[in-house]
Design a protein around this motif. Structure first.
Motif, PDB file in Angstrom:
ATOM      1  N   GLY A   1     -11.239   0.549 -13.943  1.00  0.00           N
ATOM      2  CA  GLY A   1     -11.135   1.936 -13.502  1.00  0.00           C
ATOM      3  C   GLY A   1     -12.165   2.255 -12.433  1.00  0.00           C
ATOM      4  O   GLY A   1     -11.881   2.962 -11.460  1.00  0.00           O
ATOM      5  N   TYR A   2     -13.376   1.704 -12.610  1.00  0.00           N
ATOM      6  CA  TYR A   2     -14.426   1.890 -11.595  1.00  0.00           C
ATOM      7  C   TYR A   2     -14.006   1.278 -10.257  1.00  0.00           C
ATOM      8  O   TYR A   2     -14.216   1.889  -9.194  1.00  0.00           O
ATOM      9  N   THR A   3     -13.408   0.096 -10.281  1.00  0.00           N
ATOM     10  CA  THR A   3     -12.972  -0.530  -9.027  1.00  0.00           C
ATOM     11  C   THR A   3     -11.805   0.236  -8.389  1.00  0.00           C
ATOM     12  O   THR A   3     -11.614   0.169  -7.173  1.00  0.00           O
ATOM     13  N   LEU A   4     -11.050   0.939  -9.219  1.00  0.00           N
ATOM     14  CA  LEU A   4      -9.908   1.688  -8.696  1.00  0.00           C
ATOM     15  C   LEU A   4     -10.332   2.979  -7.999  1.00  0.00           C
ATOM     16  O   LEU A   4      -9.667   3.435  -7.057  1.00  0.00           O
TER      17      LEU A   4
ATOM     18  N   ILE B   1     -10.754   2.802  -4.219  1.00  0.00           N
ATOM     19  CA  ILE B   1      -9.438   2.571  -3.596  1.00  0.00           C
ATOM     20  C   ILE B   1      -8.680   3.887  -3.491  1.00  0.00           C
ATOM     21  O   ILE B   1      -8.091   4.219  -2.450  1.00  0.00           O
ATOM     22  N   LEU B   2      -8.703   4.674  -4.572  1.00  0.00           N
ATOM     23  CA  LEU B   2      -8.028   5.969  -4.555  1.00  0.00           C
ATOM     24  C   LEU B   2      -8.686   6.923  -3.565  1.00  0.00           C
ATOM     25  O   LEU B   2      -8.002   7.702  -2.892  1.00  0.00           O
ATOM     26  N   SER B   3     -10.007   6.866  -3.477  1.00  0.00           N
ATOM     27  CA  SER B   3     -10.712   7.721  -2.519  1.00  0.00           C
ATOM     28  C   SER B   3     -10.294   7.405  -1.091  1.00  0.00           C
ATOM     29  O   SER B   3     -10.130   8.306  -0.258  1.00  0.00           O
ATOM     30  N   MET B   4     -10.122   6.117  -0.802  1.00  0.00           N
ATOM     31  CA  MET B   4      -9.714   5.706   0.531  1.00  0.00           C
ATOM     32  C   MET B   4      -8.337   6.258   0.877  1.00  0.00           C
ATOM     33  O   MET B   4      -8.118   6.804   1.964  1.00  0.00           O
ATOM     34  N   TYR B   5      -7.393   6.139  -0.069  1.00  0.00           N
ATOM     35  CA  TYR B   5      -6.044   6.642   0.202  1.00  0.00           C
ATOM     36  C   TYR B   5      -6.021   8.161   0.248  1.00  0.00           C
ATOM     37  O   TYR B   5      -5.274   8.758   1.037  1.00  0.00           O
ATOM     38  N   ALA B   6      -6.824   8.815  -0.594  1.00  0.00           N
ATOM     39  CA  ALA B   6      -6.851  10.280  -0.604  1.00  0.00           C
ATOM     40  C   ALA B   6      -7.400  10.852   0.696  1.00  0.00           C
ATOM     41  O   ALA B   6      -7.116  12.008   1.045  1.00  0.00           O
ATOM     42  N   SER B   7      -8.188  10.055   1.425  1.00  0.00           N
ATOM     43  CA  SER B   7      -8.818  10.544   2.653  1.00  0.00           C
ATOM     44  C   SER B   7      -7.913  10.458   3.878  1.00  0.00           C
ATOM     45  O   SER B   7      -8.243  11.007   4.926  1.00  0.00           O
ATOM     46  N   ILE B   8      -6.766   9.774   3.767  1.00  0.00           N
ATOM     47  CA  ILE B   8      -5.863   9.638   4.909  1.00  0.00           C
ATOM     48  C   ILE B   8      -4.763  10.685   4.830  1.00  0.00           C
ATOM     49  O   ILE B   8      -4.475  11.214   3.745  1.00  0.00           O
ATOM     50  N   PRO B   9      -4.137  11.024   5.957  1.00  0.00           N
ATOM     51  CA  PRO B   9      -3.049  12.012   5.939  1.00  0.00           C
ATOM     52  C   PRO B   9      -1.917  11.564   5.017  1.00  0.00           C
ATOM     53  O   PRO B   9      -1.432  10.434   5.099  1.00  0.00           O
TER      54      PRO B   9
END
Length: 237
Positions: free
Chosen positions: A103-106, A109-117
């Motif tokens: 979950g920590y490694t995820l 990854i989620l932050s990266m996708y959440a930051s894109i349009p």
């Protein structure tokens, strides 16, 4: 005068015999298998919630990703711990340690996708598709009672191949290969969900801790692979 033999036959018994013969797949499903499956689903749901909570904390704290190598070391190390403690109470703690680490490694990854349009939509689409695949493959096995033990070797070879290809895509920085590996993982993890469900039902896996880990890892890899695929498709729009 006696009747011909065909008139003295017992069609009702023949019909009953034929019905029994037509249901060989479900006959191997045991009560113990269903009990293991219930325990597995209960532990799986708790580990998924815990993993999601850790991922949320990781996102909120903006923690960095540990990296590919450290992720592999942490994963295999904790997996070894789960295997060694699977028959004791410590096995439960090991499972939560493993799923918490994943979950920590995820989180990053989620932050990266959440930051894109459109990133939030990508995450929701990947999450929804993961759920549909899980319930679809599990439901198929549960409703048909199929014995998929013959899938084991094929899935193992496929997973090893996909893992080696993913290493090549990472170290040689080949985006097209990475996307192909993600698509391959979607197919393999979908099959692994069905295989593990069948394995539990038919007594091939009697330890619900190891069964939980197998299904969790399948869902994790499936979700991450779908994130990459939907991310690429979303960037092309």
């Amino acid at each position: 005068m006696s009747r011909p033999d065909y008139l003295n036959s017992k069609p009702a018994e023949s019909r009953v015999d034929s019905v029994v013969l037509e249901q060989p797949q479900n006959s191997a499903i045991t009560a113990d298998g269903r009990k293991v499956l219930r325990n597995t689903y209960m532990l799986l749901s708790m580990t998924l919630l815990f993993s999601a909570a850790v991922a949320g904390v990781s996102m909120a704290m903006n923690l960095p990703h540990p990296g590919f190598i450290l992720t592999l070391v942490g994963y295999f190390g904790l997996l070894f711990a789960v295997h060694k403690t699977k028959d004791s109470a410590m096995g439960i703690l090991s499972v939560f340690a493993l799923t918490g680490f994943m979950g920590y490694t995820l989180g990053p990854i989620l932050s990266m996708y959440a930051s894109i349009p459109g990133g939030s939509g990508i995450i929701m689409n990947a999450l929804g598709t993961t759920g549909l695949i899980f319930f679809g493959m599990s439901g198929w096995v549960l409703s048909t009672g199929k014995d998929l033990s013959g899938w084991g070797k094929t899935l193992m070879v496929g997973i090893i191949t996909a893992f080696v290809l993913s290493l090549g895509a990472f170290f040689f920085e080949i985006p097209a290969l990475g996307l192909a590996v993600s698509a391959l993982f979607v197919i393999l993890m979908s099959g692994l969900i069905a295989y593990e469900t069948s394995n539990i039902l038919h007594g091939g896996e009697t330890n619900y801790i190891m069964a939980t880990v197998s299904l969790y890892v399948s869902l994790y890899n499936l979700f991450v692979s779908l994130l990459q695929i939907f991310g690429v498709l979303g960037s092309d729009e």
